[in-house]
Scaffold this motif. Structure first.
Motif, PDB file in Angstrom:
ATOM      1  N   LEU A  61      -0.947  -7.296   5.949  1.00 11.93           N
ATOM      2  CA  LEU A  61      -0.303  -6.460   4.939  1.00 11.93           C
ATOM      3  C   LEU A  61      -1.160  -5.209   4.710  1.00 11.93           C
ATOM      4  O   LEU A  61      -0.681  -4.090   4.791  1.00 11.93           O
ATOM      5  CB  LEU A  61      -0.112  -7.230   3.646  1.00 11.93           C
ATOM      6  N   GLY A  62      -2.452  -5.412   4.436  1.00 15.75           N
ATOM      7  CA  GLY A  62      -3.389  -4.301   4.401  1.00 15.75           C
ATOM      8  C   GLY A  62      -3.585  -3.631   3.067  1.00 15.75           C
ATOM      9  O   GLY A  62      -4.269  -2.610   2.991  1.00 15.75           O
ATOM     10  N   GLY A  63      -3.017  -4.171   1.991  1.00 15.79           N
ATOM     11  CA  GLY A  63      -3.144  -3.536   0.693  1.00 15.79           C
ATOM     12  C   GLY A  63      -4.570  -3.479   0.199  1.00 15.79           C
ATOM     13  O   GLY A  63      -5.076  -2.415  -0.185  1.00 15.79           O
ATOM     14  N   VAL A  64      -5.239  -4.623   0.182  1.00 16.74           N
ATOM     15  CA  VAL A  64      -6.627  -4.673  -0.289  1.00 16.74           C
ATOM     16  C   VAL A  64      -7.536  -3.906   0.666  1.00 16.74           C
ATOM     17  O   VAL A  64      -8.491  -3.252   0.241  1.00 16.74           O
ATOM     18  CB  VAL A  64      -7.089  -6.137  -0.448  1.00 16.74           C
ATOM     19  N   LEU A  65      -7.236  -3.967   1.948  1.00 17.52           N
ATOM     20  CA  LEU A  65      -8.015  -3.209   2.932  1.00 17.52           C
ATOM     21  C   LEU A  65      -7.919  -1.715   2.642  1.00 17.52           C
ATOM     22  O   LEU A  65      -8.931  -1.002   2.646  1.00 17.52           O
ATOM     23  CB  LEU A  65      -7.499  -3.509   4.338  1.00 17.52           C
ATOM     24  N   ALA A  66      -6.711  -1.231   2.385  1.00 24.33           N
ATOM     25  CA  ALA A  66      -6.528   0.191   2.078  1.00 24.33           C
ATOM     26  C   ALA A  66      -7.268   0.578   0.813  1.00 24.33           C
ATOM     27  O   ALA A  66      -7.923   1.625   0.749  1.00 24.33           O
ATOM     28  CB  ALA A  66      -5.035   0.512   1.941  1.00 24.33           C
ATOM     29  N   ALA A  67      -7.191  -0.277  -0.209  1.00 23.85           N
ATOM     30  CA  ALA A  67      -7.875   0.010  -1.473  1.00 23.85           C
ATOM     31  C   ALA A  67      -9.385  -0.007  -1.299  1.00 23.85           C
ATOM     32  O   ALA A  67     -10.101   0.794  -1.909  1.00 23.85           O
ATOM     33  CB  ALA A  67      -7.447  -1.003  -2.529  1.00 23.85           C
TER      34      ALA A  67
ATOM     35  N   ALA B  90      -1.437   5.328   0.754  1.00 21.92           N
ATOM     36  CA  ALA B  90      -1.442   5.010   2.183  1.00 21.92           C
ATOM     37  C   ALA B  90      -0.424   3.927   2.501  1.00 21.92           C
ATOM     38  O   ALA B  90       0.340   4.030   3.480  1.00 21.92           O
ATOM     39  CB  ALA B  90      -2.839   4.576   2.626  1.00 21.92           C
ATOM     40  N   MET B  91      -0.387   2.876   1.679  1.00 17.30           N
ATOM     41  CA  MET B  91       0.570   1.795   1.913  1.00 17.30           C
ATOM     42  C   MET B  91       2.006   2.267   1.727  1.00 17.30           C
ATOM     43  O   MET B  91       2.902   1.888   2.493  1.00 17.30           O
ATOM     44  CB  MET B  91       0.274   0.635   0.957  1.00 17.30           C
TER      45      MET B  91
ATOM     46  N   ASN C 101      10.239  -2.820  -1.192  1.00 16.78           N
ATOM     47  CA  ASN C 101       9.165  -2.983  -0.216  1.00 16.78           C
ATOM     48  C   ASN C 101       7.911  -2.221  -0.632  1.00 16.78           C
ATOM     49  O   ASN C 101       6.783  -2.698  -0.434  1.00 16.78           O
ATOM     50  CB  ASN C 101       9.640  -2.531   1.161  1.00 16.78           C
ATOM     51  N   ILE C 102       8.071  -1.028  -1.199  1.00 18.59           N
ATOM     52  CA  ILE C 102       6.909  -0.286  -1.702  1.00 18.59           C
ATOM     53  C   ILE C 102       6.290  -1.029  -2.880  1.00 18.59           C
ATOM     54  O   ILE C 102       5.059  -1.109  -3.002  1.00 18.59           O
ATOM     55  CB  ILE C 102       7.318   1.142  -2.086  1.00 18.59           C
ATOM     56  N   LEU C 103       7.125  -1.574  -3.747  1.00 20.15           N
ATOM     57  CA  LEU C 103       6.611  -2.356  -4.875  1.00 20.15           C
ATOM     58  C   LEU C 103       5.796  -3.541  -4.384  1.00 20.15           C
ATOM     59  O   LEU C 103       4.673  -3.773  -4.846  1.00 20.15           O
ATOM     60  CB  LEU C 103       7.781  -2.833  -5.744  1.00 20.15           C
ATOM     61  N   ASN C 104       6.344  -4.298  -3.446  1.00 23.44           N
ATOM     62  CA  ASN C 104       5.680  -5.513  -2.977  1.00 23.44           C
ATOM     63  C   ASN C 104       4.386  -5.213  -2.235  1.00 23.44           C
ATOM     64  O   ASN C 104       3.362  -5.866  -2.464  1.00 23.44           O
ATOM     65  CB  ASN C 104       6.615  -6.296  -2.050  1.00 23.44           C
ATOM     66  N   MET C 105       4.436  -4.240  -1.325  1.00 20.23           N
ATOM     67  CA  MET C 105       3.302  -4.029  -0.424  1.00 20.23           C
ATOM     68  C   MET C 105       2.314  -2.963  -0.895  1.00 20.23           C
ATOM     69  O   MET C 105       1.119  -3.082  -0.644  1.00 20.23           O
ATOM     70  CB  MET C 105       3.822  -3.697   0.975  1.00 20.23           C
TER      71      MET C 105
ATOM     72  N   ALA D 241      -1.750  -3.180  -2.682  1.00 21.36           N
ATOM     73  CA  ALA D 241      -2.886  -2.272  -2.797  1.00 21.36           C
ATOM     74  C   ALA D 241      -3.249  -1.990  -4.250  1.00 21.36           C
ATOM     75  O   ALA D 241      -4.429  -1.892  -4.585  1.00 21.36           O
ATOM     76  CB  ALA D 241      -2.581  -0.958  -2.082  1.00 21.36           C
ATOM     77  N   GLY D 242      -2.229  -1.848  -5.114  1.00 18.12           N
ATOM     78  CA  GLY D 242      -2.495  -1.505  -6.507  1.00 18.12           C
ATOM     79  C   GLY D 242      -3.110  -2.648  -7.294  1.00 18.12           C
ATOM     80  O   GLY D 242      -4.249  -2.551  -7.768  1.00 18.12           O
ATOM     81  N   LEU D 243      -2.370  -3.730  -7.418  1.00 19.00           N
ATOM     82  CA  LEU D 243      -2.890  -4.873  -8.170  1.00 19.00           C
ATOM     83  C   LEU D 243      -4.042  -5.527  -7.421  1.00 19.00           C
ATOM     84  O   LEU D 243      -5.043  -5.924  -8.026  1.00 19.00           O
ATOM     85  CB  LEU D 243      -1.758  -5.884  -8.413  1.00 19.00           C
ATOM     86  N   GLY D 244      -3.913  -5.629  -6.093  1.00 20.38           N
ATOM     87  CA  GLY D 244      -5.020  -6.183  -5.308  1.00 20.38           C
ATOM     88  C   GLY D 244      -6.273  -5.341  -5.420  1.00 20.38           C
ATOM     89  O   GLY D 244      -7.388  -5.856  -5.552  1.00 20.38           O
TER      90      GLY D 244
END
Length: 262
Positions: A69-75, A86-87, A109-113, A118-121
Motif C-alpha cells: 500500500l505504501g502509506g506509512v512508507l510515504a509518510a 504522494a499517495m 480509494n483516496i480516503l482508504n489509501m 498515509a495520513g492516519l498511519g
C-alpha cells in the motif's frame, strides 16, 4: 484494495469524494507550511517507487495475493502531509490513466489509501516514534513495521464500512474476511516498509543529496521493468473477498482510461 465502480455505489461515493477533497486540501496546506520539505525530485522519486511497488503482488494463501500500500512508507520518507499527497497522486494516476480503481469511487480509494494509509498511519508513526527511533534500530524496525501493518488493517476496515454502507454486503460478513486476509498482507507491508526506510531514509553524509532522489527512482525502474513480470497473478485481498461472497461484478466504466490493465 483498489475499489472498482461496481463495488461501491450510491451516496457513499460523493461523501467519500468530499472527505478526500478536504483531506487533500488540508494536507496541501500543511505541506506548504512545512519547514522541512522534500525536493521535487525526491517527492517524484518516492511517488514513483510506491507506484512501482504496488505493481508487485506477492502470494499469501488460498490463491490470494497482496501488494504494497505504501502509506506509512510515504509518510516516513516524505513527511505525513507530502506522504498523503504522494499517495493521492498514485491513486489518481492509477485510476485516470490505468483504470485501476473506479472513477466514481476515486474519493473512497483516496480516503482508504492516502488519508487512512498515509495520513492516519503517518500520524501514529509520528506519535509513537517522534523521530526518536531510527529505522536502523531493532526497536525502530519493529515499531515501524507494526504501524505499517496497522495502516493496512485500518484501510481494510474503512473499506469494509464503505461496502456495508453502500449496501453491497453486510458488515458482519465482509469485515472478518477483509481483516483476516489483510492481516497477512500487512505482514508484507511491514517488511517492505522497514526495508525501504532502511535503504532510502538516510544516506552517508558524504553522499550527494541527489542520491536521495536517484536511489528510489532507480529502484522503481528496476521493479517496474525487471521484477513486475514475476508478480503474482492471484487476485488481491479485496478481489478474493469479493469473489468469495460474489459481489464482484463487471460494470460499464464511467471513465475510459487510455492504458487499462497495466
Amino acid at each position: 484494495m483498489h475499489v472498482p465502480n461496481s463495488m461501491v455505489q450510491g451516496a457513499i461515493c460523493p461523501v467519500t469524494a468530499a472527505i478526500s477533497a478536504v483531506g487533500v486540501a488540508v494536507a496541501t496546506y500543511y505541506a506548504v507550511k512545512a519547514e522541512n520539505k522534500p525536493t521535487a525530485a525526491r517527492f517524484g522519486a518516492i511517488t514513483a517507487l510506491i507506484f512501482a511497488g504496488q505493481m508487485m503482488n506477492f502470494p499469501i494463501q488460498h490463491g490470494t495475493s497482496g501488494h504494497l500500500l505504501g502509506g506509512v512508507l510515504a509518510a516516513a520518507l516524505l513527511g505525513t502531509p507530502f506522504g498523503i499527497l504522494a499517495m493521492a497522486l498514485v491513486v489518481a494516476i492509477q485510476c485516470l490513466v490505468f483504470s485501476d480503481g473506479g472513477f466514481s469511487v476515486l474519493g473512497a480509494n483516496i480516503l482508504n489509501m492516502a488519508l487512512i494509509g498515509a495520513g492516519l498511519g503517518g500520524f501514529i508513526r509520528t506519535r509513537l516514534l517522534n523521530n526518536s527511533l531510527s529505522p536502523q534500530s531493532f526497536k525502530g524496525m519493529i515499531t515501524l513495521s507494526s504501524i505499517a501493518w496497522l495502516s493496512i488493517m485500518m484501510a481494510a476496515l474503512t473499506c469494509s464500512i464503505e461496502l456495508a454502507v453502500s449496501g453491497t454486503i453486510a458488515f458482519s460478513k465482509v469485515a472478518g474476511a477483509m481483516l483476516g486476509t489483510h492481516a497477512l498482507i500487512g505482514i508484507g507491508e511491514g517488511v517492505i516498509t522497514v526495508a525501504a526506510c532502511f535503504l532510502f531514509a538516510t544516506a552517508p553524509t558524504s553522499t550527494s543529496k541527489r542520491w536521495f532522489a536517484a536511489a528510489p527512482l532507480m529502484a522503481s525502474v528496476v521493479i517496474a521493468t525487471m521484477l513486475s513480470p514475476f508478480a503474482s497473478g492471484f487476485p488481491d485481498g479485496l478481489e478474493w473477498v469479493a469473489g468469495k461472497y460474489q459481489f464482484l461484478h463487471d460494470a460499464a466504466p464511467s471513465f475510459v482510461s487510455p492504458l487499462p490493465d497495466y
